[in-house]
Design a protein around this motif. Structure first.
Motif, PDB file in Angstrom:
ATOM      1  N   SER A 308       0.824  -1.208   0.000  1.00 49.62           N
ATOM      2  CA  SER A 308       0.000   0.000   0.000  1.00 49.62           C
ATOM      3  C   SER A 308       0.858   1.258   0.000  1.00 49.62           C
ATOM      4  N   GLU A 309       1.938   1.253   0.782  1.00 51.43           N
ATOM      5  CA  GLU A 309       2.808   2.422   0.853  1.00 51.43           C
ATOM      6  C   GLU A 309       3.581   2.644  -0.437  1.00 51.43           C
ATOM      7  N   ARG A 310       3.845   1.581  -1.174  1.00 53.94           N
ATOM      8  CA  ARG A 310       4.709   1.688  -2.367  1.00 53.94           C
ATOM      9  C   ARG A 310       3.915   1.520  -3.668  1.00 53.94           C
ATOM     10  N   THR A 311       2.639   1.855  -3.594  1.00 54.20           N
ATOM     11  CA  THR A 311       1.802   1.721  -4.796  1.00 54.20           C
ATOM     12  C   THR A 311       2.337   2.568  -5.948  1.00 54.20           C
ATOM     13  N   ARG A 312       2.700   3.790  -5.652  1.00 55.90           N
ATOM     14  CA  ARG A 312       3.209   4.678  -6.721  1.00 55.90           C
ATOM     15  C   ARG A 312       4.512   4.113  -7.296  1.00 55.90           C
ATOM     16  N   GLU A 313       5.400   3.598  -6.417  1.00 56.33           N
ATOM     17  CA  GLU A 313       6.659   2.980  -6.895  1.00 56.33           C
ATOM     18  C   GLU A 313       6.371   1.815  -7.832  1.00 56.33           C
ATOM     19  N   ILE A 314       5.351   1.011  -7.482  1.00 58.51           N
ATOM     20  CA  ILE A 314       4.986  -0.126  -8.332  1.00 58.51           C
ATOM     21  C   ILE A 314       4.495   0.368  -9.689  1.00 58.51           C
ATOM     22  N   GLY A 315       3.681   1.454  -9.670  1.00 61.14           N
ATOM     23  CA  GLY A 315       3.190   1.999 -10.931  1.00 61.14           C
ATOM     24  C   GLY A 315       4.313   2.509 -11.812  1.00 61.14           C
ATOM     25  N   ILE A 316       5.296   3.190 -11.218  1.00 61.91           N
ATOM     26  CA  ILE A 316       6.438   3.694 -11.985  1.00 61.91           C
ATOM     27  C   ILE A 316       7.211   2.537 -12.605  1.00 61.91           C
ATOM     28  N   ARG A 317       7.469   1.471 -11.839  1.00 64.39           N
ATOM     29  CA  ARG A 317       8.222   0.328 -12.368  1.00 64.39           C
ATOM     30  C   ARG A 317       7.484  -0.326 -13.523  1.00 64.39           C
ATOM     31  N   MET A 318       6.151  -0.438 -13.389  1.00 63.12           N
ATOM     32  CA  MET A 318       5.377  -1.047 -14.469  1.00 63.12           C
ATOM     33  C   MET A 318       5.375  -0.173 -15.719  1.00 63.12           C
ATOM     34  N   SER A 319       5.340   1.166 -15.508  1.00 67.55           N
ATOM     35  CA  SER A 319       5.288   2.074 -16.656  1.00 67.55           C
ATOM     36  C   SER A 319       6.584   2.076 -17.455  1.00 67.55           C
ATOM     37  N   ILE A 320       7.682   1.685 -16.833  1.00 69.76           N
ATOM     38  CA  ILE A 320       8.959   1.666 -17.570  1.00 69.76           C
ATOM     39  C   ILE A 320       9.343   0.241 -17.992  1.00 69.76           C
ATOM     40  N   GLY A 321       8.379  -0.668 -17.934  1.00 69.35           N
ATOM     41  CA  GLY A 321       8.614  -1.983 -18.537  1.00 69.35           C
ATOM     42  C   GLY A 321       8.628  -3.174 -17.603  1.00 69.35           C
ATOM     43  N   ALA A 322       8.467  -2.982 -16.295  1.00 72.15           N
ATOM     44  CA  ALA A 322       8.454  -4.129 -15.381  1.00 72.15           C
ATOM     45  C   ALA A 322       7.195  -4.963 -15.602  1.00 72.15           C
ATOM     46  N   ARG A 323       7.346  -6.267 -15.655  1.00 69.17           N
ATOM     47  CA  ARG A 323       6.219  -7.163 -15.873  1.00 69.17           C
ATOM     48  C   ARG A 323       5.633  -7.623 -14.528  1.00 69.17           C
ATOM     49  N   GLU A 324       4.480  -8.288 -14.656  1.00 71.25           N
ATOM     50  CA  GLU A 324       3.847  -8.804 -13.433  1.00 71.25           C
ATOM     51  C   GLU A 324       4.797  -9.730 -12.676  1.00 71.25           C
ATOM     52  N   GLY A 325       5.518 -10.587 -13.439  1.00 78.79           N
ATOM     53  CA  GLY A 325       6.450 -11.518 -12.803  1.00 78.79           C
ATOM     54  C   GLY A 325       7.559 -10.823 -12.050  1.00 78.79           C
ATOM     55  N   ASP A 326       8.007  -9.671 -12.582  1.00 79.14           N
ATOM     56  CA  ASP A 326       9.077  -8.930 -11.897  1.00 79.14           C
ATOM     57  C   ASP A 326       8.584  -8.383 -10.550  1.00 79.14           C
ATOM     58  N   ILE A 327       7.362  -7.819 -10.561  1.00 80.83           N
ATOM     59  CA  ILE A 327       6.798  -7.265  -9.329  1.00 80.83           C
ATOM     60  C   ILE A 327       6.529  -8.389  -8.323  1.00 80.83           C
ATOM     61  N   LEU A 328       5.960  -9.513  -8.820  1.00 81.13           N
ATOM     62  CA  LEU A 328       5.680 -10.655  -7.950  1.00 81.13           C
ATOM     63  C   LEU A 328       6.964 -11.174  -7.305  1.00 81.13           C
ATOM     64  N   THR A 329       8.007 -11.299  -8.131  1.00 89.25           N
ATOM     65  CA  THR A 329       9.291 -11.798  -7.617  1.00 89.25           C
ATOM     66  C   THR A 329       9.877 -10.841  -6.590  1.00 89.25           C
ATOM     67  N   GLN A 330       9.782  -9.525  -6.855  1.00 88.19           N
ATOM     68  CA  GLN A 330      10.360  -8.548  -5.937  1.00 88.19           C
ATOM     69  C   GLN A 330       9.761  -8.670  -4.538  1.00 88.19           C
ATOM     70  N   PHE A 331       8.443  -8.735  -4.461  1.00 87.82           N
ATOM     71  CA  PHE A 331       7.793  -8.770  -3.148  1.00 87.82           C
ATOM     72  C   PHE A 331       7.886 -10.153  -2.493  1.00 87.82           C
ATOM     73  N   LEU A 332       7.908 -11.211  -3.312  1.00 90.49           N
ATOM     74  CA  LEU A 332       8.118 -12.541  -2.734  1.00 90.49           C
ATOM     75  C   LEU A 332       9.513 -12.650  -2.133  1.00 90.49           C
ATOM     76  N   VAL A 333      10.521 -12.162  -2.848  1.00 89.02           N
ATOM     77  CA  VAL A 333      11.889 -12.206  -2.331  1.00 89.02           C
ATOM     78  C   VAL A 333      11.994 -11.375  -1.058  1.00 89.02           C
ATOM     79  N   GLU A 334      11.290 -10.255  -1.035  1.00 92.68           N
ATOM     80  CA  GLU A 334      11.327  -9.412   0.167  1.00 92.68           C
ATOM     81  C   GLU A 334      10.734 -10.157   1.365  1.00 92.68           C
ATOM     82  N   ALA A 335       9.628 -10.870   1.136  1.00 88.67           N
ATOM     83  CA  ALA A 335       9.009 -11.632   2.221  1.00 88.67           C
ATOM     84  C   ALA A 335       9.904 -12.777   2.674  1.00 88.67           C
TER      85      ALA A 335
END
Length: 406
Positions: A308-335
């Motif tokens: 929730s806090e990093r929603t805007r960061e997620i939007g920026i990453r997606m707008s410059i080419g990050a795929r769903e898998g990249d975002i999923l991997t980022q937060f899974l690795v963080e957990a």
């Protein structure tokens, strides 16, 4: 693929570093759970080895035969039918038994010079020393003729020797038990406490004939308890069957009649101890498991807040080419990183606690490599399981809606 995981790992560490206090509180539940698992498994193994070692030192594949109490006019009485002739029959006919002896014991006052102590007096025969693994540190055992002639000789344990003789060599000294003088012919090697908590060195052992005629008057060769030793741990059950058949035949018990004796074995004590240890370990591991689940829920909640806090960061990453898998991997690795940190810290704390308790209890504690590996894998799995929902929510965000978030 490796580069993607490396970048995700780097981003995860930076995200956790930005919220040190929150991250530390999040891993606390996992830390407690993992440390409990490591401590419980290490102490359970150490306790099992300790009790097993005490059982092994207590006796050699021992079998204990005692009289079964019976009801007489509403009163519970023990009318023993065990006798010396039963012992001779077992020794002669039970091929899976390699030693058998009577055991009779009582507490009596023992006097030497101006010292007076109460200790256990045991009356038995020479095979008792082999069955119970008692050895002589100084002096010697009595002889067969001493048993036959009811000679007034005895061997003393280390605790009795320390109380009575206060540093003097007990061998050759004359002590008084009741009204009878006894010559000490040997000092028993120390054995320490038994698995049941009693001091095995706080006793005096003498020929059973002398015991019956002077310490605790017994007639007819009656025996309180018979102690036998199976030829090996594997033949214990066979030895019990042979002893049962011999005693039933000698006591002329009908086929359907209940035994007038009871038989217990050292192996039964070992199985009982193992069952108790398993139940206690399961209960403690259950508590640790609840703590791990609570820790996992904590990881999930913190990751949802982070998304929730990093929603805007997620939007920026997606707008410059990050795929769903990249975002999923980022937060899974963080957990996973978050829960793994808790796992590693829990392992360190658990080992420290296990070694500390082992030192305090005088137990040999060796943490199991398998248990440590399972604990670490469990913490990582918790990160994946409880981190998947927040990671999937982040990956499924609409980039435009995410960029509009303030």
């Amino acid at each position: 693929m490796n580069r993607m995981f490396l970048n995700a790992f780097r981003l995860a560490l930076s995200a956790l570093a930005r919220n040190k206090t929150r991250s530390a509180l999040t891993v606390l539940g996992i830390l407690i759970g993992v440390s409990a698992v490591v401590t419980v498994t290490a102490l359970a193994t150490a306790a099992s080895e300790k009790v097993g070692g005490q059982l092994d030192s207590f006796a050699s594949n021992a079998i204990f035969i005692s009289a079964r109490p019976s009801q007489h006019a509403g009163q519970r009485r023990t009318n023993t039918r065990l006798t010396d002739t039963d012992i001779r029959a077992i020794d002669r006919e039970a091929v899976s038994v390699n030693g058998v002896a009577p055991f009779s014991g009582t507490i009596a006052q023992v006097v030497y010079a101006d010292q007076n102590v109460a200790t256990q007096i045991v009356g038995t025969t020479l095979p008792y020393f082999k069955v119970r693994k008692f050895t002589v540190e100084r002096g010697q055992l009595w002889t067969d003729s001493d048993e036959l002639l009811k000679t007034k000789v005895c061997l003393v344990g280390r605790t009795v020797a320390n109380k009575l003789f206060r540093g003097e060599d007990p061998v050759g000294r004359i002590i008084r038990i009741g009204r009878a003088p006894y010559r000490v012919i040997g000092l028993l090697a120390p054995k320490g406490n038994s698995p049941f908590g009693d001091d095995q060195d706080d006793r005096i052992i003498m020929p059973v004939g002398s015991y019956r005629s002077r310490v605790s008057f017994t007639y007819g060769g009656k025996v309180d308890t018979i102690i036998a030793s199976a030829t090996s741990e594997e033949t214990t059950d066979r030895a019990i069957r042979q002893i049962t058949d011999i005693l039933r035949q000698r006591h002329r018990l009908p086929q359907l009649a209940e035994d007038d004796f009871r038989i217990g074995s050292q192996d039964e004590f070992r199985r009982t101890e193992g069952a108790i240890a398993a139940v206690l370990s399961a209960l403690l591991l259950g508590v640790a498991g609840v703590s791990l689940i609570v820790g996992g829920v904590g990881v999930m909640n913190i990751m949802l807040v982070s998304v929730s806090e990093r929603t805007r960061e997620i939007g920026i990453r997606m707008s410059i080419g990050a795929r769903e898998g990249d975002i999923l991997t980022q937060f899974l690795v963080e957990a996973v990183v978050l829960s793994s940190i808790g796992g590693v810290a829990g392992i360190a704390l658990g080992m420290l606690a296990a070694f500390g308790l082992g030192f305090a209890l005088d137990w040999r504690v060796v943490p199991s490599g398998i248990a440590l590996t399972v604990a670490l894998l469990t913490s990582s799995t918790i990160g994946i399981v409880f981190g998947y929902l927040p990671a999937r929510r982040a990956a499924k965000m609409d980039p435009i809606d995410a960029l509009r978030t303030e």
